[in-house]
Design a protein around this motif. Structure first.
Motif, PDB file in Angstrom:
ATOM      1  N   TYR A 353     -81.760  23.132  76.580  1.00 14.36           N
ATOM      2  CA  TYR A 353     -80.552  22.449  76.129  1.00 14.36           C
ATOM      3  C   TYR A 353     -80.396  22.641  74.616  1.00 14.36           C
ATOM      4  CZ  TYR A 353     -81.037  20.055  80.630  1.00 14.36           C
ATOM      5  OH  TYR A 353     -81.170  19.772  81.959  1.00 14.36           O
ATOM      6  N   ARG A 354     -79.165  22.784  74.172  1.00 15.23           N
ATOM      7  CA  ARG A 354     -78.863  22.903  72.742  1.00 15.23           C
ATOM      8  C   ARG A 354     -78.130  21.638  72.308  1.00 15.23           C
ATOM      9  NH1 ARG A 354     -74.461  24.385  69.637  1.00 15.23           N
ATOM     10  NH2 ARG A 354     -74.920  25.526  67.697  1.00 15.23           N
ATOM     11  N   LEU A 355     -78.627  21.008  71.224  1.00 10.88           N
ATOM     12  CA  LEU A 355     -78.028  19.754  70.770  1.00 10.88           C
ATOM     13  C   LEU A 355     -78.138  19.660  69.258  1.00 10.88           C
ATOM     14  CD1 LEU A 355     -76.815  16.942  71.611  1.00 10.88           C
ATOM     15  CD2 LEU A 355     -79.157  16.068  71.458  1.00 10.88           C
ATOM     16  N   GLY A 356     -77.027  19.293  68.597  1.00 11.46           N
ATOM     17  CA  GLY A 356     -77.050  19.058  67.170  1.00 11.46           C
ATOM     18  C   GLY A 356     -77.688  17.725  66.844  1.00 11.46           C
ATOM     19  N   THR A 357     -78.606  17.717  65.879  1.00 12.81           N
ATOM     20  CA  THR A 357     -79.299  16.498  65.473  1.00 12.81           C
ATOM     21  C   THR A 357     -79.237  16.390  63.949  1.00 12.81           C
ATOM     22  OG1 THR A 357     -81.504  17.411  65.078  1.00 12.81           O
ATOM     23  CG2 THR A 357     -80.901  16.951  67.378  1.00 12.81           C
ATOM     24  N   PRO A 358     -79.572  15.240  63.379  1.00 12.60           N
ATOM     25  CA  PRO A 358     -79.596  15.112  61.918  1.00 12.60           C
ATOM     26  C   PRO A 358     -80.542  16.092  61.228  1.00 12.60           C
ATOM     27  CG  PRO A 358     -79.638  12.951  62.948  1.00 12.60           C
ATOM     28  CD  PRO A 358     -79.794  13.948  64.050  1.00 12.60           C
ATOM     29  N   LEU A 359     -81.517  16.642  61.958  1.00 13.65           N
ATOM     30  CA  LEU A 359     -82.459  17.587  61.363  1.00 13.65           C
ATOM     31  C   LEU A 359     -82.073  19.035  61.612  1.00 13.65           C
ATOM     32  CD1 LEU A 359     -85.873  15.878  62.189  1.00 13.65           C
ATOM     33  CD2 LEU A 359     -84.385  15.559  60.217  1.00 13.65           C
ATOM     34  N   GLY A 360     -80.911  19.247  62.216  1.00 17.68           N
ATOM     35  CA  GLY A 360     -80.468  20.592  62.543  1.00 17.68           C
ATOM     36  C   GLY A 360     -80.330  20.763  64.045  1.00 17.68           C
ATOM     37  N   THR A 361     -79.935  21.944  64.461  1.00 19.21           N
ATOM     38  CA  THR A 361     -79.743  22.221  65.882  1.00 19.21           C
ATOM     39  C   THR A 361     -81.094  22.259  66.596  1.00 19.21           C
ATOM     40  OG1 THR A 361     -77.748  23.505  65.423  1.00 19.21           O
ATOM     41  CG2 THR A 361     -78.804  23.835  67.567  1.00 19.21           C
ATOM     42  N   ALA A 362     -81.193  21.472  67.654  1.00 14.90           N
ATOM     43  CA  ALA A 362     -82.437  21.405  68.425  1.00 14.90           C
ATOM     44  C   ALA A 362     -82.283  22.155  69.732  1.00 14.90           C
ATOM     45  CB  ALA A 362     -82.806  19.944  68.696  1.00 14.90           C
ATOM     46  N   TYR A 363     -83.296  22.932  70.091  1.00 13.13           N
ATOM     47  CA  TYR A 363     -83.349  23.605  71.388  1.00 13.13           C
ATOM     48  C   TYR A 363     -84.496  22.942  72.173  1.00 13.13           C
ATOM     49  CZ  TYR A 363     -80.285  27.011  69.215  1.00 13.13           C
ATOM     50  OH  TYR A 363     -79.222  27.601  68.585  1.00 13.13           O
ATOM     51  N   ILE A 364     -84.128  22.254  73.242  1.00 10.40           N
ATOM     52  CA  ILE A 364     -85.080  21.436  74.000  1.00 10.40           C
ATOM     53  C   ILE A 364     -85.230  22.033  75.398  1.00 10.40           C
ATOM     54  CG2 ILE A 364     -85.612  19.117  74.864  1.00 10.40           C
ATOM     55  CD1 ILE A 364     -83.744  18.067  72.622  1.00 10.40           C
ATOM     56  N   THR A 365     -86.435  22.433  75.745  1.00  7.94           N
ATOM     57  CA  THR A 365     -86.714  23.047  77.049  1.00  7.94           C
ATOM     58  C   THR A 365     -87.516  22.082  77.903  1.00  7.94           C
ATOM     59  OG1 THR A 365     -86.741  25.262  76.087  1.00  7.94           O
ATOM     60  CG2 THR A 365     -87.797  24.990  78.234  1.00  7.94           C
ATOM     61  N   VAL A 366     -87.050  21.861  79.140  1.00  7.72           N
ATOM     62  CA  VAL A 366     -87.752  21.015  80.110  1.00  7.72           C
ATOM     63  C   VAL A 366     -88.186  21.902  81.270  1.00  7.72           C
ATOM     64  CG1 VAL A 366     -87.645  18.973  81.585  1.00  7.72           C
ATOM     65  CG2 VAL A 366     -86.301  19.063  79.463  1.00  7.72           C
ATOM     66  N   ASN A 367     -89.488  22.086  81.440  1.00  5.55           N
ATOM     67  CA  ASN A 367     -90.024  22.885  82.539  1.00  5.55           C
ATOM     68  C   ASN A 367     -90.453  21.981  83.686  1.00  5.55           C
ATOM     69  OD1 ASN A 367     -89.667  25.348  81.266  1.00  5.55           O
ATOM     70  ND2 ASN A 367     -91.663  25.259  80.254  1.00  5.55           N
ATOM     71  N   THR A 368     -90.347  22.496  84.906  1.00  2.00           N
ATOM     72  CA  THR A 368     -90.700  21.735  86.103  1.00  2.00           C
ATOM     73  C   THR A 368     -91.778  22.472  86.884  1.00  2.00           C
ATOM     74  OG1 THR A 368     -88.917  22.801  87.359  1.00  2.00           O
ATOM     75  CG2 THR A 368     -88.406  20.709  86.292  1.00  2.00           C
ATOM     76  N   ASN A 369     -92.514  21.697  87.717  1.00  2.00           N
ATOM     77  CA  ASN A 369     -93.542  22.311  88.556  1.00  2.00           C
ATOM     78  C   ASN A 369     -92.956  22.698  89.907  1.00  2.00           C
ATOM     79  OD1 ASN A 369     -93.259  19.916  89.972  1.00  2.00           O
ATOM     80  ND2 ASN A 369     -95.182  19.040  89.248  1.00  2.00           N
ATOM     81  N   GLY A 370     -93.820  23.057  90.842  1.00  2.00           N
ATOM     82  CA  GLY A 370     -93.352  23.499  92.151  1.00  2.00           C
ATOM     83  C   GLY A 370     -92.650  22.441  92.964  1.00  2.00           C
ATOM     84  N   ASP A 371     -92.861  21.157  92.630  1.00  2.00           N
ATOM     85  CA  ASP A 371     -92.204  20.068  93.342  1.00  2.00           C
ATOM     86  C   ASP A 371     -90.934  19.610  92.636  1.00  2.00           C
ATOM     87  OD1 ASP A 371     -94.224  19.997  95.250  1.00  2.00           O
ATOM     88  OD2 ASP A 371     -95.472  18.717  93.994  1.00  2.00           O
TER      89      ASP A 371
END
Length: 503
Positions: A353-371
């Motif tokens: 996900y890409r989101l603007g924050t007070p510290l600059g643009t943040a790229y946040i990745t959420v990984n999932t397991n097999g379930d």
């Protein structure tokens, strides 16, 4: 447990047609196994004995799951009858399939002199211990035992014995069953010990069917958490007063069921099982030798072929145990908390996900397991080597650790707790307006995680609110005032909040 269907109103019922199909297929498969099995060459008598009688052991697992789904208490009169009806249905269709196999492949070689000998036929159809009282309730199709007897007299039968009930502990776990074999569910929450090359690995578990029942009640998250905390201690919900009586009545576990109910459930099944049954009678720590003796006498009177008794806490090492049992064994010793973190698989899938924050643009990745449960979180904000990037990496590592440490709560529920803790944390320079306002980097992370979990829709919020343009590019933390306003300007880093300069 896999043979339950639901109508449009969500009411559960036994899928008898699917169960019949499974029994017929399994009987044919097990007869093939007798032929294809690789017997020990050094003991040829094993192969000869197996081929003479062609005994198979078709059994069940997940009986406790079925009773949960149908809202029937394990050990009750209804539970005993449903168990008997299901086992009779399985025995009948297993024998029908075996007769069909006898027509195709011939009866088992040792049929002469057995109870199935056409010249001296002595076999009689099995009967329930007590007459059925709820035959119409579960819609079980009629069984033509008289017609089956005639077919056996005419064609013989392929297998001298057809049914048994094995423990199925590991198989049931792999298959997703909560209850092993014909046992009740051991506990709604427990710790499973796994030997990993000499290392004791603890796997924490909580009943998915119990969680689904809590969700159907419409309880708020806080109430559900209190219930799960109490249940995780003893494994039972009987002392949770906030739960409705109908939930506590149905969701009984092994320790909630009396010894007599355990034995009568086994006897109800034994009437339709050729071989013995793997069944454990659970006793509390206060059980006496006379209590155990009474259980064995009752099992003998009801014609059970075997019985196993387990007194809670009587063994030092067990596969399954509740927190309360472990504490009782440890006595005053401090509780040993597992530090084993789930290892990272070779490959995982996720979303960024890409989101603007007070510290600059943040790229946040959420990984999932097999379930499809959240497994780890990565944050990338600011330039590599900056304090901002270090803080972002630390937040990601801590969230990932929360998701990977042993816990009775699912990773999704843990991530929701992370969202609640981070959401609303304010900083010195918020970004945006209205619902899309990002107060700080932790607040932005909470918003992205909430979107990933389906708690909010950030895209919809962005379409409603105006976007605030950043005052300047990526900034670092000022060592003087602590604000994220330290920016590179004309070859020198200066703070736009307090005027600090590194030059």
């Amino acid at each position: 447990a896999r043979h339950v269907r639901y109508d449009e109103q969500g009411q559960a019922a036994v899928d008898w047609d699917l169960l019949q199909e499974s029994v017929v297929l399994a009987t044919r498969f097990l007869d093939d196994v007798v032929t294809a099995n690789g017997y020990v060459p050094a003991v040829p008598q094993l192969k000869a004995a197996a081929h003479r009688t062609r005994r198979i052991g078709l059994g069940i697992m997940g009986l406790g799951d079925l009773l949960y789904c149908l809202n029937i208490r394990y050990g009750s009169a209804e539970g005993q009858e449903l168990a008997a009806q299901v086992m009779e249905f399985i025995r009948y269709h297993a024998m029908r399939a075996s007769v069909q196999l006898a027509q195709e492949r011939g009866p088992f070689p040792a049929i002469q002199g057995s109870v199935y000998d056409p010249q001296n036929f002595r076999w009689t159809p099995p009967q329930p211990l007590t007459p059925y009282r709820y035959l119409e309730r579960w819609g079980r199709p009629a069984l033509d035992w008289e017609g089956l007897t005639t077919s056996i007299r005419q064609h013989g039968i392929r297998n001298a014995a057809q049914t048994t009930v094995a423990p199925t502990g590991t198989i049931a776990t792999v298959s997703g069953c909560e209850a092993y074999g014909c046992e009740p569910v051991f506990a709604l929450s427990y710790v499973r010990h796994m030997n990993d090359n000499g290392r004791d690995v603890e796997l924490r578990y909580i009943s998915p069917l119990f969680l689904a029942a809590l969700q159907r009640l419409g309880l708020d998250e806080a109430t559900q958490e209190r219930i799960l905390t109490e249940v995780s201690e003893t494994g039972s919900c009987q002392s949770v007063e906030v739960l409705p009586e109908e939930i506590r009545h149905v969701f009984v576990v092994a320790r909630d069921i009396s010894a007599e109910e355990h034995v009568r459930m086994q006897a109800a099944l034994q009437a339709f099982v050729d071989a013995s049954i793997s069944k454990t009678i659970n006793f509390s720590e206060s059980a006496t030798p006379e209590d155990v003796a009474q259980a064995f006498r009752l099992a003998w009177q009801l014609r059970c072929k075997g019985l196993t008794v387990y007194v809670t806490g009587s063994r030092e090492k067990v596969v399954l145990e509740t927190k309360a049992t472990r504490k009782a064994k440890q006595g005053a010793e401090p509780q040993r908390i597992s530090t084993i973190v789930r290892p990272r698989p070779h490959r995982v899938k996720g979303e960024t996900y890409r989101l603007g924050t007070p510290l600059g643009t943040a790229y946040i990745t959420v990984n999932t397991n097999g379930d499809d449960e959240p497994f780890e979180v990565f944050l990338n904000v600011g330039k590599a080597g900056s304090d901002t990037a270090a803080v972002a990496e630390a937040i990601g590592r801590l969230i990932s650790l929360v998701l990977r440490i042993p816990s009775p709560l699912s990773a999704t529920r843990r991530l929701k707790q992370v969202v609640r803790q981070l959401k609303g944390i304010g900083g010195g320079r918020p970004l945006g307006f209205g619902q899309g306002r990002v107060r700080s980097l932790p607040d932005g992370v909470a918003q992205v995680l909430a979107e990933h979990l389906g708690m909010i829709d950030l895209e919809q919020q962005k379409g409603v609110d105006a976007e605030q343009l950043p005052l300047f590019g990526a900034a670092d933390f000022c060592p003087e005032c602590g604000n994220a306003t330290l920016v590179n300007t004309e070859g020198c880093r200066r703070c736009y909040a307090c005027g600090y300069s590194e030059c």
